[in-house]
Design an enzyme around this catalytic site. Sequence first.
Site, short mmCIF file in Angstrom:
data_model
loop_
_atom_site.label_atom_id
_atom_site.label_comp_id
_atom_site.label_asym_id
_atom_site.label_seq_id
_atom_site.Cartn_x
_atom_site.Cartn_y
_atom_site.Cartn_z
N ALA A 74 56.34 61.05 88.98
CA ALA A 74 56.64 60.69 90.29
C ALA A 74 57.68 59.70 90.43
O ALA A 74 58.56 59.88 91.49
CB ALA A 74 55.36 60.67 91.03
N CYS A 330 47.45 41.89 92.36
CA CYS A 330 47.81 40.65 91.61
C CYS A 330 49.48 40.40 91.53
O CYS A 330 49.97 41.21 90.78
CB CYS A 330 47.41 40.68 90.16
SG CYS A 330 45.40 40.59 90.25
C1 LIG Z 1 51.11 57.31 91.14
C2 LIG Z 1 52.00 57.56 92.28
C3 LIG Z 1 53.43 57.45 91.93
C4 LIG Z 1 54.02 56.97 90.78
O1 LIG Z 1 53.99 58.09 89.92
P1 LIG Z 1 54.07 58.02 88.23
O2 LIG Z 1 54.04 59.33 87.69
O3 LIG Z 1 53.12 57.14 87.70
O4 LIG Z 1 55.53 57.33 88.00
C5 LIG Z 1 53.95 57.39 93.07
N1 LIG Z 1 53.56 57.81 94.22
C6 LIG Z 1 52.35 57.76 94.45
C7 LIG Z 1 51.99 57.98 95.91
C8 LIG Z 1 51.57 57.64 93.58
O5 LIG Z 1 50.01 57.82 93.70
#
Ligand SMILES: *Cc1c(COP(=O)(O)O)cnc(C)c1O
Length: 406
Positions: A74, A330
């Site tokens: 994401a 952190c």
């Molecule tokens: C985990 C998350 C992301 C990042 O997704 P990745 O696949 O780890 O890059 C972005 N937005 C939200 C709301 C998330 O929970």
Amino acid sequence: MSDRKIYLDNNATTRVDPRVLDEMLPFFCEKYGNPASRNHAFGWESEEGVDIARDRVASVIGADAKEIIFTSGATEGNNIAIKGVAAMYGEKGKHIITQVTEHKAVIDPCKWLEQHGFRVTFLPVQKDGRISMDALREAMTPDTILVSIMHGNNEIGTLQPIAEIGRLCKEKSVLFHTDCCQTFGKTPIDVNAMGIDLLSCSGHKIHGPKGVGALYVRRRNPRVRCEAIIHGGGHERGMRSGTLNVPGIVGLGKAAQLCAEGIKNGEVDRIRGLRDRLIDGILSQLDETYLNGHRTERTPNNVNISFAFVEGESMMMGFPEIAVSSGSACTSASLEPSYVLRALGVGDDLAHSSIRFSLSRFTTQEEIDHAVNRVVTAVRRLRQMSPLYEMAQEGIDLKEVQWAHH
Ligand SMILES: *Cc1c(COP(=O)(O)O)cnc(C)c1O
């Protein structure tokens, strides 16, 4: 029971479902062709795996398979959506609207765009974590090209009124992107009914593998285009070049399918029931304890609670067998209170006293009951040692106390 580990940090990442792994395995050593190899069977069987996954992901959100772009997750999907739309539509306008409680994977691309000629409005949120529709409407100008508002917040679970936002964006002819990491496969989503133009999701938040995700890009009414960030080969309609991560994509597809079933067969309702059992179990036994985020408009698996007079990290040491997250982040030098909790108006002290519990399809009622007991015991023990808590119990208004300064 007490020596068994309990995982309640599913908003950070999830366990791969064994059924997902089974589906992926043949795509490592047997069906290892490149789906871009159009002239032999190795390529075709890989391509078939990718096609099935594309259909499965699309059907969770009422999209067409052609509208799904596979990404590395994401973070990448959000970057393509936000920077790609900015690059493609920058001639039309240079204003973007988002909100202060977005994930960093939305905030940081927006901040980057601010340094490259765009203006970004970061809308504030109300106490329950929702944006105000009036504020969104007022923020829109003829220069606005994109609104990026997440569906469910990863820290506090609050759901935004996505369909209303989509309707307003349509009315104003502004593109609408939504980060659906925390709601894809957990909450019903229909990109057409909700007026969504771009949507990001991630495999590892839904019991799929890490390092794979999908971006939905609308193909009609309107046809949305994103400038690529990664160039070379023109894969994924030119929006995301690079040989496809076939096993990952197959896993994402299977995970999506299992989630879609979970919405229909009662699995999500069971998780929501456990969520409420956890909230009620804690709030009914402890005073000076507050639920963060919206009580009902929240993701089915998220609980975020502030426990006044106890520090989150100390509390977590009281139940080391339970994996949760605290409301402190952190950073390099210090423990910063969460910017999401701060945005709700939660004070720094209460933010540091916050714990996020996030459930999954693998969470059992026994685990929730164990967690409630352990949390209540740990908080009571820490409060017994807190002079501030004792004073508050005696009815002393701590804000009025004249502390001796040294
Ligand atoms: C985990 C998350 C992301 C990042 O997704 P990745 O696949 O780890 O890059 C972005 N937005 C939200 C709301 C998330 O929970």
